[in-house]
Motif scaffolding. Sequence first.
Motif, mmCIF file in Angstrom:
data_model
loop_
_atom_site.group_PDB
_atom_site.id
_atom_site.type_symbol
_atom_site.label_atom_id
_atom_site.label_comp_id
_atom_site.label_asym_id
_atom_site.label_seq_id
_atom_site.Cartn_x
_atom_site.Cartn_y
_atom_site.Cartn_z
ATOM 1 N N LEU A 14 0.287 -14.942 47.770
ATOM 2 C CA LEU A 14 1.235 -14.656 46.732
ATOM 3 C C LEU A 14 0.882 -14.802 45.353
ATOM 4 O O LEU A 14 1.141 -14.153 44.305
ATOM 5 C CB LEU A 14 2.663 -15.479 46.948
ATOM 6 C CG LEU A 14 3.378 -14.789 48.276
ATOM 7 C CD1 LEU A 14 4.797 -15.755 48.567
ATOM 8 C CD2 LEU A 14 3.878 -13.534 48.391
ATOM 9 N N GLU B 46 11.240 -16.199 50.720
ATOM 10 C CA GLU B 46 11.035 -16.426 52.080
ATOM 11 C C GLU B 46 10.261 -17.608 52.395
ATOM 12 O O GLU B 46 10.439 -18.281 53.233
ATOM 13 C CB GLU B 46 10.689 -15.056 52.611
ATOM 14 C CG GLU B 46 11.755 -14.040 52.716
ATOM 15 C CD GLU B 46 11.197 -12.698 53.251
ATOM 16 O OE1 GLU B 46 9.856 -12.679 53.513
ATOM 17 O OE2 GLU B 46 11.704 -11.655 53.255
ATOM 18 N N LEU B 47 9.140 -17.683 51.546
ATOM 19 C CA LEU B 47 8.007 -18.676 51.669
ATOM 20 C C LEU B 47 8.957 -20.177 51.507
ATOM 21 O O LEU B 47 8.507 -20.961 52.118
ATOM 22 C CB LEU B 47 6.921 -18.455 50.761
ATOM 23 C CG LEU B 47 5.815 -19.588 50.918
ATOM 24 C CD1 LEU B 47 5.181 -19.685 52.117
ATOM 25 C CD2 LEU B 47 4.906 -19.231 49.881
ATOM 26 N N ASP C 189 8.829 -7.625 45.462
ATOM 27 C CA ASP C 189 8.409 -7.792 46.634
ATOM 28 C C ASP C 189 8.059 -9.287 46.552
ATOM 29 O O ASP C 189 8.142 -9.709 47.677
ATOM 30 C CB ASP C 189 7.522 -6.690 46.791
ATOM 31 C CG ASP C 189 8.118 -5.449 47.456
ATOM 32 O OD1 ASP C 189 9.572 -5.386 47.471
ATOM 33 O OD2 ASP C 189 7.623 -4.549 47.353
ATOM 34 N N LEU C 190 7.356 -9.489 45.503
ATOM 35 C CA LEU C 190 6.363 -10.785 45.462
ATOM 36 C C LEU C 190 7.578 -11.806 45.236
ATOM 37 O O LEU C 190 7.489 -13.025 46.102
ATOM 38 C CB LEU C 190 5.523 -10.789 44.395
ATOM 39 C CG LEU C 190 4.787 -12.322 43.948
ATOM 40 C CD1 LEU C 190 4.001 -12.330 45.279
ATOM 41 C CD2 LEU C 190 4.092 -11.957 42.728
ATOM 42 N N GLN D 285 -1.304 -12.253 44.484
ATOM 43 C CA GLN D 285 -0.567 -11.008 44.045
ATOM 44 C C GLN D 285 -0.062 -11.011 42.742
ATOM 45 O O GLN D 285 0.170 -10.246 41.979
ATOM 46 C CB GLN D 285 0.377 -10.794 45.082
ATOM 47 C CG GLN D 285 -0.216 -10.300 46.673
ATOM 48 C CD GLN D 285 1.056 -10.148 47.718
ATOM 49 O OE1 GLN D 285 2.374 -10.191 47.194
ATOM 50 N NE2 GLN D 285 0.491 -10.068 48.870
ATOM 51 N N GLN E 107 -0.263 -18.294 52.880
ATOM 52 C CA GLN E 107 0.844 -17.466 52.206
ATOM 53 C C GLN E 107 1.075 -17.633 50.820
ATOM 54 O O GLN E 107 1.213 -16.638 50.004
ATOM 55 C CB GLN E 107 2.028 -17.267 52.939
ATOM 56 C CG GLN E 107 2.939 -16.160 52.797
ATOM 57 C CD GLN E 107 3.969 -16.110 53.636
ATOM 58 O OE1 GLN E 107 4.480 -17.135 54.598
ATOM 59 N NE2 GLN E 107 5.013 -15.269 53.391
ATOM 60 N N GLN F 219 10.609 -11.800 46.253
ATOM 61 C CA GLN F 219 11.312 -11.729 47.814
ATOM 62 C C GLN F 219 10.481 -12.748 48.702
ATOM 63 O O GLN F 219 10.915 -13.624 49.434
ATOM 64 C CB GLN F 219 11.539 -10.584 48.266
ATOM 65 C CG GLN F 219 12.229 -10.530 49.592
ATOM 66 C CD GLN F 219 12.775 -9.184 50.114
ATOM 67 O OE1 GLN F 219 12.400 -8.464 49.519
ATOM 68 N NE2 GLN F 219 13.317 -9.205 51.460
ATOM 69 N N GLY F 220 9.129 -12.306 48.519
ATOM 70 C CA GLY F 220 8.410 -13.325 49.348
ATOM 71 C C GLY F 220 8.118 -14.678 49.258
ATOM 72 O O GLY F 220 8.229 -15.324 50.168
ATOM 73 N N ARG F 221 8.190 -14.882 48.028
ATOM 74 C CA ARG F 221 8.226 -16.420 47.615
ATOM 75 C C ARG F 221 9.543 -17.040 47.927
ATOM 76 O O ARG F 221 9.547 -18.199 48.507
ATOM 77 C CB ARG F 221 8.024 -16.470 46.052
ATOM 78 C CG ARG F 221 6.734 -16.000 45.396
ATOM 79 C CD ARG F 221 6.543 -16.707 43.872
ATOM 80 N NE ARG F 221 5.404 -16.393 43.331
ATOM 81 C CZ ARG F 221 4.055 -17.124 43.481
ATOM 82 N NH1 ARG F 221 4.369 -18.148 44.246
ATOM 83 N NH2 ARG F 221 3.190 -16.751 43.007
#
Length: 892
Positions: free
Chosen positions: A201, A151-152, A144-145, A204, A197, A147-149
């Motif tokens: 991350l 997207e970021l 998830d992290l 996290q 954000q 994926q968040g990166r």
Amino acid sequence: MSRWLARLGGLCARRAKTVLALWLTLLVAAGVAAASFYDGADAGYEIPDAEYERVMDQLGDGIEEFDGAAALVLLSTEDGEQFTAEQREGIADLTAELEELEEVRGAEDPFAQQQQVDQADDEVEEARAELTDSAEELEQGQQDLDQGRDELEEAQDDLDAEQQQLDQFAEQVGGQTPPVLEAQQELDEGQQALDEQREELDAQQEEIDAGWTQHQEGVDEVELAEREAQLSSQARTVSEDGTVAMMNVQLIEDAFTIESEQQQRVIDAVEQSLPAGVDADYSLELVQDVAGILGPGEVIGIGFAGLVLLITLGTVVAAGLPVALAILGVGISVAAIFALSAVVDLTETDPVLALMLGLSLGIDYTLLLLYRHRQNLLRGMAVADSVRLASGTAGSAIFFAGVTNVIALAALAVTGIPFLTVMGLAASLTVTIVVLAVLTLGPAAASLLGLRLLPRRLRPGSLTVEDVGSPLPTPEQNRLSQAERSRLSDDAQQRLMDRGWGRVVTRHPWAAILVPVLLVGALAVPAGDLRLGLPDGGSEPEGSTAHTVYDEVRETFGPGENGPLLALVTLPEGLGETAQRERGIELAEELTARDGVARAVPVASDDAGQMRLIQVVPEDGPEAIATADLVDRLLDDRTELAEDHGAESVGLTGQTVANIEVADRLQGSIPLYVGLVVLLCVVILLAIFRSLLAPVLAAAGYVLSLLGSLGTVVMVYQWGWLRDLFGVTEPGPVLAFLPILICGVLFGLAVDYQLFIMSGVREAYARGRSARVSILSGIAQGGPVVVACGIIMVSVFAGFVFADLAMIRPIGFGLAVGVLIEAFAVRATLIPAVTALLGDAAWYLPRWMDRLLPNVDVEGQALEQDFPGDDDTQVNPPPAPEYRDDAARASR
């Protein structure tokens, strides 16, 4: 010496009632002192500077819960069924109550312990499953992290593209117009949001990284727990069928310092709180005691000795006197030893050994004194003169025999072992008191009893017992008729010399040599297989609670559980907790893989984790040769084990290790002690017999007797021959200090019997008899005393073969056999036979040595001028005329 002792005997005879009163007062005083100062027999069989002692002290300082004796309470159901839930709860409550006692350092609930072992694998699997779940969660979080990166980064790219477009637009419109500024503000706010954000991350990611670190620590912890579970998987405190449980009770005191009252309080606490339907048995640490040192067997032995005395001396009064005097001397001695326990640490065997030696020697020495006194009376001497003469002649032999015993026993101090030193000194004190009693109270009692020491048929016909009214009757009253004197002196002596044992020995000397040598030599062969140890529950009588525990533990939980070893590992400073734990486990795994080890389990550590304690359970019992070999190997490999596992040191301790180390040290001290007493024997007998060969023969006979005695002990108590007859429950190593103790006691007795027989032979030879006639005379004179003394000693020692205290049994057996060999095979047969073959050479002594040696005058030649008279009343009357040597060596 003989003249001085004669004067002492005469003084005691004249002040007989005063002497008796003094000894009775001394007995009462000793009893009061014992009652006031007795502090218990609380010393252990310990050796200074031993490895097990050093490690045990270190263990007590670092891991206090293991300081003290480890006792077992074996619990079982009365109906043979599994423990019920109520019974298990009651046992848990019982352990809590035991921990409240001041004698108990800790008690373990066996069912809780077993549950921990049984659940260890399940707990490991649960932990491993939790780790798997946490790993999946961490992996999902990382995905998830990531994926968040992604997207970021896409948003950052979009924002960067918009910023580029805005910059181009601003160039086209000519500067920072309001629309441009407004758009720039929106882009800055977007960038700020992306930065925030990104920081989130990153945080996290740190959490996930920390989660993975914790996960790895958990994996390491589970791996260690799994290895520990594997090591302890075979350990049990509850039997597989659920009917027997071992409760471990750690005592404050060790096994030898705990007092009987403390033991009883622990036992009472268990008995009062036992759940219904549960029985309890107790290991040796909770029940061993020296409460009754005089049991039925000992009383029977004394009774048989009294019968021998009655046969030898002919009257109940005469037979009872040696027993009474010995009991009085022993009573004072044992009471004194008990009183000294306030300042000296005693072992439980010290008073028993004092009792054993005091009774036997007291009876023997008194018998010798009374036998000489009786001979004098039968020759027609007055009571007063007879007492003085017996004190000077027999008293000299008693004095030197006693001194020899005292020196031999006190010489145990040369071993450098404290408990043996105290044991030897306590026994020496007993012998000293007994000798003093015989030399003072013996003459006093003899004078008080007068002619009542003779059978009625041998008393003068004109007198009855009632006629003897004073302690010192007149010579006219006490002299026998000439007919009685002739019958009892010449005829009896000639009959003894014509038909006695001496004639057999002198006529068949080679047979008298070969038979004892071959017989005793055969008995001595097993001595080469001698193994030493200290007693445990297996040596206790069958049916006793200690043996029940030992046997049930062996059958149910394995023989090694009766004697686990303790390995103490000391690690260097600066290691982390996991590293400390891992090194302890690695060492336990290596020990488990070794031959002879059933399992090795880490059981405790100190607060800092620097000291790790590992319990090593052997495959065999504590008395097995394989266990002793295992201990020796581990002791040899201590340095290598420490280096291989990064430890500062590895030490070994525990009761089994202590027993083996004590036995090894004692076995190593035997040659020194035997050499010392043999040298002492030669020197003493050289002065007494004034001969080069006689002392050597005496010493050789002593060594033969010693080996024969030890060989029979090995056959019965180590090999198990005739074990049912002698009540040997578990054959095993011989009591560690038994050989050196038998060395000392037999040495004293060897000199005693050598004096009783061969001093008469020497005196006859010095008076001009031939070598053969001298032997006949010596055996006729001293043989009956040696026979009676030998039977008495065997009887008294044999009484201890079935003593309540199991460790005393082999001592009594070894001494009984040793005396049997000494008195009959060696002193009465072998030595006279060899002397007969040697002839005049047996008494050769260089003139220069004769001048250097002191004249100890054991036979009282100096008294001849004090007791003049015909042959019947001389100090050393000659044998019948036909046995005199025609070529008398008057110069001797």
